[in-house]
Write a protein that holds these residues in place. Structure first.
Motif, PDB file in Angstrom:
ATOM      1  N   LYS A   8       4.616 -11.692   0.409  1.00 27.76           N
ATOM      2  CA  LYS A   8       3.411 -11.026  -0.081  1.00 27.76           C
ATOM      3  C   LYS A   8       3.746  -9.702  -0.768  1.00 27.76           C
ATOM      4  O   LYS A   8       3.269  -9.423  -1.865  1.00 27.76           O
ATOM      5  CB  LYS A   8       2.437 -10.776   1.072  1.00 27.76           C
ATOM      6  CG  LYS A   8       1.176 -10.068   0.672  1.00 27.76           C
ATOM      7  CD  LYS A   8       0.260  -9.816   1.851  1.00 27.76           C
ATOM      8  CE  LYS A   8      -0.985  -9.081   1.399  1.00 27.76           C
ATOM      9  NZ  LYS A   8      -1.889  -8.801   2.503  1.00 27.76           N
ATOM     10  N   ASP A   9       4.583  -8.873  -0.125  1.00 36.73           N
ATOM     11  CA  ASP A   9       4.955  -7.579  -0.704  1.00 36.73           C
ATOM     12  C   ASP A   9       5.741  -7.752  -2.002  1.00 36.73           C
ATOM     13  O   ASP A   9       5.512  -7.043  -2.986  1.00 36.73           O
ATOM     14  CB  ASP A   9       5.775  -6.753   0.287  1.00 36.73           C
ATOM     15  CG  ASP A   9       4.944  -6.246   1.460  1.00 36.73           C
ATOM     16  OD1 ASP A   9       3.697  -6.247   1.361  1.00 36.73           O
ATOM     17  OD2 ASP A   9       5.545  -5.858   2.482  1.00 36.73           O
ATOM     18  N   TYR A  50       5.667 -10.341  -4.021  1.00 35.94           N
ATOM     19  CA  TYR A  50       4.717 -10.849  -5.020  1.00 35.94           C
ATOM     20  C   TYR A  50       3.924  -9.687  -5.630  1.00 35.94           C
ATOM     21  O   TYR A  50       3.783  -9.589  -6.848  1.00 35.94           O
ATOM     22  CB  TYR A  50       3.774 -11.860  -4.364  1.00 35.94           C
ATOM     23  CG  TYR A  50       2.673 -12.352  -5.279  1.00 35.94           C
ATOM     24  CD1 TYR A  50       2.852 -13.491  -6.060  1.00 35.94           C
ATOM     25  CD2 TYR A  50       1.451 -11.698  -5.356  1.00 35.94           C
ATOM     26  CE1 TYR A  50       1.853 -13.947  -6.900  1.00 35.94           C
ATOM     27  CE2 TYR A  50       0.446 -12.150  -6.194  1.00 35.94           C
ATOM     28  CZ  TYR A  50       0.648 -13.268  -6.960  1.00 35.94           C
ATOM     29  OH  TYR A  50      -0.345 -13.723  -7.797  1.00 35.94           O
ATOM     30  N   ASN A  51       3.406  -8.803  -4.775  1.00 36.35           N
ATOM     31  CA  ASN A  51       2.595  -7.683  -5.264  1.00 36.35           C
ATOM     32  C   ASN A  51       3.410  -6.716  -6.120  1.00 36.35           C
ATOM     33  O   ASN A  51       2.908  -6.184  -7.111  1.00 36.35           O
ATOM     34  CB  ASN A  51       1.927  -6.955  -4.093  1.00 36.35           C
ATOM     35  CG  ASN A  51       0.785  -7.763  -3.511  1.00 36.35           C
ATOM     36  OD1 ASN A  51       0.112  -8.511  -4.215  1.00 36.35           O
ATOM     37  ND2 ASN A  51       0.567  -7.637  -2.210  1.00 36.35           N
ATOM     38  N   ARG A  52       4.673  -6.499  -5.759  1.00 37.16           N
ATOM     39  CA  ARG A  52       5.526  -5.626  -6.571  1.00 37.16           C
ATOM     40  C   ARG A  52       5.837  -6.277  -7.918  1.00 37.16           C
ATOM     41  O   ARG A  52       5.896  -5.600  -8.943  1.00 37.16           O
ATOM     42  CB  ARG A  52       6.804  -5.284  -5.816  1.00 37.16           C
ATOM     43  CG  ARG A  52       6.551  -4.352  -4.652  1.00 37.16           C
ATOM     44  CD  ARG A  52       7.816  -3.969  -3.926  1.00 37.16           C
ATOM     45  NE  ARG A  52       7.470  -3.241  -2.716  1.00 37.16           N
ATOM     46  CZ  ARG A  52       7.771  -3.639  -1.487  1.00 37.16           C
ATOM     47  NH1 ARG A  52       8.466  -4.752  -1.301  1.00 37.16           N
ATOM     48  NH2 ARG A  52       7.403  -2.936  -0.454  1.00 37.16           N
ATOM     49  N   GLU A 111      -1.286 -16.941  -5.401  1.00 30.03           N
ATOM     50  CA  GLU A 111      -1.132 -15.654  -4.740  1.00 30.03           C
ATOM     51  C   GLU A 111      -0.097 -15.702  -3.619  1.00 30.03           C
ATOM     52  O   GLU A 111      -0.118 -16.596  -2.772  1.00 30.03           O
ATOM     53  CB  GLU A 111      -2.477 -15.174  -4.185  1.00 30.03           C
ATOM     54  CG  GLU A 111      -2.437 -13.745  -3.718  1.00 30.03           C
ATOM     55  CD  GLU A 111      -3.811 -13.190  -3.385  1.00 30.03           C
ATOM     56  OE1 GLU A 111      -3.862 -12.103  -2.825  1.00 30.03           O
ATOM     57  OE2 GLU A 111      -4.819 -13.844  -3.696  1.00 30.03           O
ATOM     58  N   ASN A 112       0.813 -14.728  -3.659  1.00 34.19           N
ATOM     59  CA  ASN A 112       1.877 -14.523  -2.676  1.00 34.19           C
ATOM     60  C   ASN A 112       2.939 -15.627  -2.659  1.00 34.19           C
ATOM     61  O   ASN A 112       3.813 -15.621  -1.799  1.00 34.19           O
ATOM     62  CB  ASN A 112       1.313 -14.348  -1.266  1.00 34.19           C
ATOM     63  CG  ASN A 112       0.344 -13.192  -1.180  1.00 34.19           C
ATOM     64  OD1 ASN A 112       0.482 -12.194  -1.886  1.00 34.19           O
ATOM     65  ND2 ASN A 112      -0.654 -13.331  -0.330  1.00 34.19           N
TER      66      ASN A 112
END
Length: 178
Positions: A43-44, A46-48, A68-69
Motif C-alpha cells: 500500500k505504501d 503504491y501510494n509513493r 489500488e495497492n
C-alpha cells in the motif's frame, strides 16, 4: 562427489530463480521485467509510486489503469529518446513508453510493456516489439551500422525510470518519517 553434485544442484536452482535487477538489451529483446526490493508495504509503495506519477505529470506521465495497492500501468514520454545525424543535422525522436508496476510487501515488479517513437520533425510513429530486436542486428550478430546507440537508449530509458522511481520514493519516505 555427492557434495559437488549437491552444490551444483543448489547453484542451478538459485540461478534459475534469480530475478533481473536491470533491463538489458539483446537480439532477443529487452528484459521483460525487473524486481526491485523496497522496504515497505504494498500500500505504501503504491501510494509513493502514485505520487511519483503525479510529480512527473509535466513530462506526460499518466496512469492508464490501476488496481489500488496492487498494480498500475503508466504511460509517459521521453524527449530526445534516440538521436542520429543525417545530412549534417541531428534528428531526434520522442519516445512514448508504457510500464507496469505490480506491488507486494517488500518489493515491486517493474515491467516494460511498450515503446514507440516519433521523429521530432514529424513523420510516422514506429511501434517497437520489445521481445524481438533482430531488426537492429546483422546476420553475424553484430549491431547494424548507425545502430550503436540503440541498446544504451533502451537500457537507459527503462533503468533510468526505475532508478528515478526508487529515488523519489526514498525521498518521500524520508519526508514522511521526519
Amino acid at each position: 562427489m555427492k557434495i559437488k553434485a549437491l552444490l551444483l544442484m543448489a547453484f542451478i536452482s538459485a540461478s534459475t530463480f534469480a530475478q533481473d535487477t536491470e533491463f538489458k538489451f539483446s537480439k532477443d529483446g529487452l528484459t521483460d521485467f525487473i524486481v526491485v526490493t523496497y522496504d515497505g508495504s504494498a500500500k505504501d509503495t503504491y501510494n509513493r509510486a502514485l505520487a511519483w506519477v503525479k510529480d512527473n505529470s509535466k513530462k506526460g506521465f499518466v496512469i492508464t489503469s490501476s488496481v489500488e495497492n496492487e498494480k498500475m500501468t503508466i504511460q509517459g514520454t521521453k524527449e530526445n529518446f534516440l538521436c542520429s545525424k543525417a545530412g549534417g543535422t541531428t534528428v531526434c525522436t520522442l519516445g512514448t513508453f508504457t510500464i507496469e508496476l505490480t506491488f507486494k510487501d517488500g518489493k515491486f515488479k517493474f515491467e516494460a510493456v511498450g515503446l514507440n517513437e516519433k521523429p521530432n520533425n514529424g513523420g510516422a510513429v514506429v511501434v517497437h516489439d520489445l521481445n524481438n530486436f533482430a531488426e537492429y542486428y546483422n546476420p553475424d550478430g553484430s549491431l547494424k551500422k548507425y545502430k550503436d546507440e540503440v541498446p544504451a537508449a533502451y537500457e537507459s530509458l527503462f533503468n533510468g525510470l526505475s532508478k528515478n522511481l526508487v529515488e523519489f520514493m526514498d525521498k518521500k519516505k524520508k519526508a514522511e518519517n521526519w
